[in-house]
Scaffold this active site. Sequence first.
Site, short mmCIF file in Angstrom:
data_model
loop_
_atom_site.label_atom_id
_atom_site.label_comp_id
_atom_site.label_asym_id
_atom_site.label_seq_id
_atom_site.Cartn_x
_atom_site.Cartn_y
_atom_site.Cartn_z
N GLN A 1 37.22 22.65 37.91
CA GLN A 1 37.97 22.15 36.76
C GLN A 1 37.36 20.81 36.30
O GLN A 1 37.37 19.82 37.05
CB GLN A 1 39.45 21.96 37.08
CG GLN A 1 40.25 21.69 35.79
CD GLN A 1 41.72 21.43 36.02
OE1 GLN A 1 42.09 20.62 36.87
NE2 GLN A 1 42.58 22.10 35.26
N ARG B 1 42.25 25.51 30.13
CA ARG B 1 43.65 25.39 30.52
C ARG B 1 44.43 24.54 29.51
O ARG B 1 43.98 23.44 29.15
CB ARG B 1 43.76 24.73 31.90
CG ARG B 1 45.19 24.77 32.44
CD ARG B 1 45.27 24.27 33.87
NE ARG B 1 46.18 25.12 34.63
CZ ARG B 1 47.03 24.68 35.54
NH1 ARG B 1 47.10 23.41 35.85
NH2 ARG B 1 47.83 25.52 36.17
N TYR C 1 46.08 14.96 29.71
CA TYR C 1 44.79 14.28 29.90
C TYR C 1 43.99 14.29 28.58
O TYR C 1 44.51 14.67 27.54
CB TYR C 1 44.06 14.89 31.09
CG TYR C 1 44.85 14.66 32.37
CD1 TYR C 1 44.98 13.38 32.90
CD2 TYR C 1 45.54 15.69 33.00
CE1 TYR C 1 45.75 13.14 34.03
CE2 TYR C 1 46.32 15.47 34.13
CZ TYR C 1 46.41 14.18 34.64
OH TYR C 1 47.18 13.93 35.75
N GLY D 1 50.34 27.61 42.29
CA GLY D 1 49.98 26.27 42.74
C GLY D 1 50.48 26.02 44.16
O GLY D 1 49.81 26.33 45.14
C1 LIG Z 1 49.64 18.60 44.28
C2 LIG Z 1 49.39 19.11 42.89
C3 LIG Z 1 48.24 18.73 42.21
C4 LIG Z 1 47.96 19.23 40.94
N1 LIG Z 1 46.77 18.90 40.34
C5 LIG Z 1 46.39 19.53 39.19
C6 LIG Z 1 45.06 19.39 38.67
O1 LIG Z 1 44.19 18.72 39.23
N2 LIG Z 1 44.79 20.04 37.50
C7 LIG Z 1 45.71 20.80 36.84
O2 LIG Z 1 45.41 21.36 35.78
N3 LIG Z 1 46.96 20.96 37.33
C8 LIG Z 1 47.31 20.38 38.49
N4 LIG Z 1 48.56 20.62 39.05
C9 LIG Z 1 49.46 21.58 38.39
C10 LIG Z 1 49.32 22.97 39.03
O3 LIG Z 1 48.05 23.54 38.73
C11 LIG Z 1 50.40 23.94 38.52
O4 LIG Z 1 50.34 23.98 37.11
C12 LIG Z 1 51.79 23.53 38.96
O5 LIG Z 1 51.83 23.28 40.36
C13 LIG Z 1 52.83 24.62 38.62
O6 LIG Z 1 52.52 25.83 39.28
P1 LIG Z 1 53.32 26.32 40.59
O7 LIG Z 1 54.77 26.36 40.20
O8 LIG Z 1 52.76 27.67 40.92
O9 LIG Z 1 53.07 25.30 41.67
C14 LIG Z 1 48.88 20.09 40.31
C15 LIG Z 1 50.06 20.44 40.97
C16 LIG Z 1 50.31 19.98 42.24
C17 LIG Z 1 51.57 20.42 42.96
#
Ligand SMILES: Cc1cc2nc3c(=O)[nH]c(=O)nc-3n(C[C@H](O)[C@H](O)[C@H](O)COP(=O)(O)O)c2cc1C
Length: 362
Positions: free
Chosen positions: A103, A231, A184, A314
């Site tokens: 990414q 994304r 971002y 995630g």
């Molecule tokens: C610890 C953590 C770090 C994350 N870092 C990023 C990231 O670097 N880039 C991004 O696009 N989303 C990031 N996210 C968002 C996740 O990709 C995802 O959209 C979010 O956790 C919701 O999905 P889930 O309900 O399956 O966890 C992060 C989420 C978490 C929990």
Amino acid sequence: MTIPSRKQLLSSFQLGPWKLPNRMIMAPMTRSRAGVGDAANELTARYYQQRADAGLIISEGSQISAQGKGYPGTPGIFTREQIAGWKTTTDAVHAAGGRIFLQLWHVGRLSHPSMQPNGQLPVAPSAIKADGQIYTVEGPQPYVVPRALELGEIPGVIEDFRQGAENAKAAGFDGVELHGANGYLIDQFLRDGSNTRTDAYGGSVENRVRFLKEIVEAVIPVFGADRVGVRLAPALNIFSMSDSTPQTTFGHAADVLSQYGLAYLHVVELGEVPFDFEELKRRFGGSYIANGGFDAERAEIAIETGRADLVAFGTRFLANPDLVERFRQGDPLNTPDPSTFYQGGERGYTDYPALHGPGSAR
Ligand SMILES: Cc1cc2nc3c(=O)[nH]c(=O)nc-3n(C[C@H](O)[C@H](O)[C@H](O)COP(=O)(O)O)c2cc1C
């Protein structure tokens, strides 16, 4: 044996040049554990290798330049050391039979002088600050008013994205995802709450989408369109994000992105404002990854009903290295520990137990 209610999720899917073994994508997640010089290391490699049976892994955001950094310990993709560091991860994932995209990330205004080269101000489309506080090495600090990028500087930032893709290729990644979500830099250009420019990159929806479009066009020659994903998070207003007409803005972005034959559009379907994600999927027309709070049941329904082609998980992938097998067999999941999301070395990173596969309890 696959339990019947997971059949679609665990069926194969042709994504670009790959026949994925399942439709489970590991969502990008920042873990803030990079080593010296913000380089990914052996521990990073182990973490991703443990999760290599995902259909596709999308790495945590990786800054394309020193200016693009906004958090301690995030791995970059702009120095020789960082490329070598990531190579360890791609080798490990490939050795385990997996696929991994990087990414590409520029945080824009969501940084702080203490994290910027020479203590400079972070940059953004416009000099509009985000509310709230940023985590720095000296503790939480308020966000600052960023410096608006000059028109003449924009090609340089686009070039940083292109070079980031080149470096990702050198590091052995199978493709790249442009981080256009979550407030971002790319997202800051897309929305009129953070972009009040009066030049070719602001004002009309066409102008606000131009930055993303030009990055896509710069990166495609590096990997080929079918190895480039984007994304977006059209309804998510975190970090003071807002848009007066999200459906129009992101609908136009989807129209523009539909022209290139990209690997996929990856959409965070969370947010504070009403949004018709199905319309976005239709307008894009290509492979669509849905994300945001999906469990196995909801994911299965999303695929079955054609709402999504693939689903990204995630926190469930974070806490379950063998998530694919657990879903296949209907086993209970480990609980994610938020206190180790962004720190903790091996703890909360590579030590979540597996029920199945190497290192499993049985
Ligand atoms: C610890 C953590 C770090 C994350 N870092 C990023 C990231 O670097 N880039 C991004 O696009 N989303 C990031 N996210 C968002 C996740 O990709 C995802 O959209 C979010 O956790 C919701 O999905 P889930 O309900 O399956 O966890 C992060 C989420 C978490 C929990």
